[in-house]
Design a protein around this motif. Structure first.
Motif, PDB file in Angstrom:
ATOM      1  N   ILE A 160       0.917  -1.358   0.127  1.00 49.16           N
ATOM      2  CA  ILE A 160      -0.051   0.068   0.109  1.00 49.16           C
ATOM      3  C   ILE A 160       0.837   1.193   0.161  1.00 49.16           C
ATOM      4  N   ARG A 161       0.698   2.058  -0.828  1.00 43.09           N
ATOM      5  CA  ARG A 161       1.477   3.450  -1.110  1.00 43.09           C
ATOM      6  C   ARG A 161       1.401   4.157   0.304  1.00 43.09           C
ATOM      7  N   GLY A 162       2.417   4.664   0.638  1.00 38.74           N
ATOM      8  CA  GLY A 162       2.666   5.558   1.765  1.00 38.74           C
ATOM      9  C   GLY A 162       2.311   4.632   3.325  1.00 38.74           C
ATOM     10  N   VAL A 163       1.984   3.290   3.023  1.00 38.24           N
ATOM     11  CA  VAL A 163       2.194   2.491   4.329  1.00 38.24           C
ATOM     12  C   VAL A 163       3.340   1.702   4.475  1.00 38.24           C
ATOM     13  N   ASN A 164       3.691   0.880   3.542  1.00 38.95           N
ATOM     14  CA  ASN A 164       4.613  -0.046   3.669  1.00 38.95           C
ATOM     15  C   ASN A 164       5.403  -0.285   2.360  1.00 38.95           C
ATOM     16  N   ASP A 165       5.239   0.745   1.277  1.00 36.64           N
ATOM     17  CA  ASP A 165       5.858   0.321   0.094  1.00 36.64           C
ATOM     18  C   ASP A 165       7.219   0.297  -0.087  1.00 36.64           C
ATOM     19  N   ASP A 166       7.722   0.953   1.058  1.00 34.57           N
ATOM     20  CA  ASP A 166       9.360   1.085   1.301  1.00 34.57           C
ATOM     21  C   ASP A 166      10.168  -0.011   1.808  1.00 34.57           C
ATOM     22  N   GLU A 167       9.248  -1.123   2.083  1.00 32.34           N
ATOM     23  CA  GLU A 167       9.682  -2.213   2.590  1.00 32.34           C
ATOM     24  C   GLU A 167       9.966  -3.481   1.598  1.00 32.34           C
ATOM     25  N   LEU A 168       9.750  -3.128   0.427  1.00 27.93           N
ATOM     26  CA  LEU A 168      10.012  -4.375  -0.518  1.00 27.93           C
ATOM     27  C   LEU A 168      11.431  -5.071  -0.515  1.00 27.93           C
ATOM     28  N   THR A 169      12.348  -4.436  -0.137  1.00 28.52           N
ATOM     29  CA  THR A 169      13.645  -5.114  -0.153  1.00 28.52           C
ATOM     30  C   THR A 169      13.908  -5.677   1.087  1.00 28.52           C
ATOM     31  N   ASP A 170      13.478  -4.902   2.054  1.00 26.10           N
ATOM     32  CA  ASP A 170      13.379  -5.731   3.382  1.00 26.10           C
ATOM     33  C   ASP A 170      12.724  -6.803   3.493  1.00 26.10           C
ATOM     34  N   LEU A 171      11.541  -6.997   2.749  1.00 23.78           N
ATOM     35  CA  LEU A 171      10.715  -8.221   3.001  1.00 23.78           C
ATOM     36  C   LEU A 171      11.581  -9.307   2.426  1.00 23.78           C
ATOM     37  N   ILE A 172      12.030  -8.831   1.254  1.00 21.78           N
ATOM     38  CA  ILE A 172      12.804 -10.044   0.423  1.00 21.78           C
ATOM     39  C   ILE A 172      13.901 -10.558   1.068  1.00 21.78           C
ATOM     40  N   GLU A 173      14.648  -9.466   1.901  1.00 25.36           N
ATOM     41  CA  GLU A 173      15.893 -10.000   2.485  1.00 25.36           C
ATOM     42  C   GLU A 173      15.577 -11.018   3.863  1.00 25.36           C
ATOM     43  N   PHE A 174      14.218 -10.374   4.374  1.00 25.28           N
ATOM     44  CA  PHE A 174      14.009 -11.377   5.314  1.00 25.28           C
ATOM     45  C   PHE A 174      13.419 -12.738   4.822  1.00 25.28           C
ATOM     46  N   GLY A 175      12.668 -12.897   3.652  1.00 24.85           N
ATOM     47  CA  GLY A 175      12.427 -14.002   3.241  1.00 24.85           C
ATOM     48  C   GLY A 175      13.662 -14.899   2.930  1.00 24.85           C
ATOM     49  N   ARG A 176      14.847 -14.345   2.456  1.00 30.20           N
ATOM     50  CA  ARG A 176      15.955 -15.295   2.429  1.00 30.20           C
ATOM     51  C   ARG A 176      16.324 -15.891   3.634  1.00 30.20           C
ATOM     52  N   THR A 177      16.266 -15.414   5.072  1.00 29.48           N
ATOM     53  CA  THR A 177      16.597 -15.990   6.176  1.00 29.48           C
ATOM     54  C   THR A 177      15.576 -17.192   6.724  1.00 29.48           C
ATOM     55  N   VAL A 178      14.619 -17.293   6.031  1.00 29.24           N
ATOM     56  CA  VAL A 178      13.661 -18.204   6.423  1.00 29.24           C
ATOM     57  C   VAL A 178      13.167 -19.175   5.202  1.00 29.24           C
ATOM     58  N   ASN A 179      13.961 -19.036   4.096  1.00 33.72           N
ATOM     59  CA  ASN A 179      13.631 -19.737   2.940  1.00 33.72           C
ATOM     60  C   ASN A 179      12.526 -19.707   2.507  1.00 33.72           C
ATOM     61  N   ALA A 180      11.858 -18.410   2.441  1.00 33.55           N
ATOM     62  CA  ALA A 180      10.464 -17.993   1.931  1.00 33.55           C
ATOM     63  C   ALA A 180      10.525 -17.296   0.459  1.00 33.55           C
ATOM     64  N   GLU A 181       9.581 -17.704  -0.139  1.00 29.67           N
ATOM     65  CA  GLU A 181       9.339 -16.945  -1.622  1.00 29.67           C
ATOM     66  C   GLU A 181       8.332 -15.780  -0.996  1.00 29.67           C
ATOM     67  N   VAL A 182       8.722 -14.638  -1.245  1.00 26.28           N
ATOM     68  CA  VAL A 182       7.795 -13.485  -0.929  1.00 26.28           C
ATOM     69  C   VAL A 182       6.966 -13.176  -2.138  1.00 26.28           C
ATOM     70  N   ARG A 183       5.778 -12.949  -1.842  1.00 25.33           N
ATOM     71  CA  ARG A 183       4.809 -12.547  -3.083  1.00 25.33           C
ATOM     72  C   ARG A 183       4.127 -11.241  -2.705  1.00 25.33           C
ATOM     73  N   PHE A 184       4.342 -10.323  -3.508  1.00 27.33           N
ATOM     74  CA  PHE A 184       3.933  -8.797  -3.284  1.00 27.33           C
ATOM     75  C   PHE A 184       2.393  -8.588  -3.876  1.00 27.33           C
ATOM     76  N   ILE A 185       1.487  -8.302  -3.321  1.00 25.28           N
ATOM     77  CA  ILE A 185       0.240  -8.261  -3.954  1.00 25.28           C
ATOM     78  C   ILE A 185      -0.360  -6.906  -3.960  1.00 25.28           C
ATOM     79  N   GLU A 186      -0.765  -6.443  -5.148  1.00 26.23           N
ATOM     80  CA  GLU A 186      -1.208  -5.255  -5.357  1.00 26.23           C
ATOM     81  C   GLU A 186      -2.564  -4.841  -4.522  1.00 26.23           C
ATOM     82  N   TYR A 187      -2.666  -3.890  -3.876  1.00 26.68           N
ATOM     83  CA  TYR A 187      -3.674  -3.320  -3.010  1.00 26.68           C
ATOM     84  C   TYR A 187      -4.948  -3.492  -3.983  1.00 26.68           C
TER      85      TYR A 187
END
Length: 299
Positions: A160-187
């Motif tokens: 969501i723009r202005g809410v969490n859209d600055d965390e795309l890379t953070d979520l991918i990096e966290f996904g690496r640590t738990v062997n998770a494939e991250v899927r971003f969903i358009e609002y």
């Protein structure tokens, strides 16, 4: 069995409860709800019987959902009932993760094959703002428990723009640590009290541009499936997905239908009408009659 767009009846979303222990702003932000009466909920035996009918018509992929499915008591019993059915190709579950750490081993032992956890932010203050409850640490524990039990998982994040859209890379990096494939969903606009606006949508194109600026060239993963996520590969091989249901709808290839906890069968998330399978089931319909109702609806 095909519908008028040659889509097979193959994927069934099976809601086991309408209750949830979060109030995410893009889903169900109101604090007070009139929950389904217990007597209206399908019993496990009724769910199992309907699953048999759906599978006889071609369904072989089932995903357990809610509300929050882990709020349904003794869920592993239902998992065991479904997992043992011949011809089932996949049995998955989508959860918010809060109760997952305590149940994951039991679910795995019962036959659950895959888990997806919803995680929109890694920041505690944002989590509370988005979900109304301070439960981020329990969600993260659940994700780590799922990674341990299953070896891998998927993480869904609504952007969501202005809410969490600055965390795309953070979520991918966290996904690496738990062997998770991250899927971003358009609002998405799911109606109700969500106050959706087009301005808040971050498109697939924009997400790819942002991630490409950070990571370098991104390549699409070449595959032909009916899955809603388009998958992409970073230069180091990390795979992520984007569900672009707002800017690039996938309706023409969608083969997913949804059975609610009280037995209403919907052919689309946006459907305004469903088919009451509970009434038919409790009214004494036999297998052939149930098959005819479902087949007619799909066709």
């Amino acid at each position: 069995m095909l519908d008028q767009f040659d889509r097979p009846l193959r994927n069934l979303r099976l809601s086991v409860t309408d209750r949830c222990n979060l109030r995410c702003q893009y889903c169900m932000p109101e604090m007070e709800y009139a929950w389904l009466p217990r007597e209206d909920m399908l019993h496990f035996e009724e769910i199992s019987r309907l699953v048999d009918v759906f599978m006889s018509l071609g369904v072989n992929h089932i995903r357990l959902t809610g509300g929050e499915p882990l709020l349904r008591r003794d869920l592993s019993t239902l998992v065991d009932m479904i997992a043992s059915k011949e011809g089932l190709a996949d049995l998955a579950l989508t959860s918010n993760g809060i109760l997952l750490a305590d149940q994951v081993d039991e679910l795995k032992a019962a036959g659950l094959r895959r888990i997806t956890v919803s995680l929109d932010t890694l920041r505690p203050d944002r989590f509370v703002a988005l979900a109304r409850f301070n439960e981020l640490e329990r969600v993260l524990r659940g994700i780590r428990a799922a990674s341990r039990a299953f070896g891998q998982l998927k993480i869904d994040a609504v952007v969501i723009r202005g809410v969490n859209d600055d965390e795309l890379t953070d979520l991918i990096e966290f996904g690496r640590t738990v062997n998770a494939e991250v899927r971003f969903i358009e609002y998405m606009d799911v109606g109700g009290a969500t106050h959706w606006s087009a301005e808040a949508v971050v498109s697939r194109k924009e997400m790819l541009e942002r991630l490409g600026t950070h990571y370098g060239p991104i390549e699409p993963v070449g595959e032909r499936t009916s899955a809603p996520a388009d998958r992409y590969r970073l230069p180091d091989g990390t795979v992520f997905g984007i569900i672009s249901s707002t800017t690039e709808p996938f309706c023409r290839s969608c083969d997913r239908s949804r059975l609610t906890a009280d037995g209403m069968w919907y052919l689309c998330l946006y459907a305004t009408r469903g088919i009451d399978l509970r009434a038919a089931l409790r009214g004494g319909a036999n297998v052939d009659e149930l098959k005819a109702i479902i087949a007619s609806g799909w066709r």
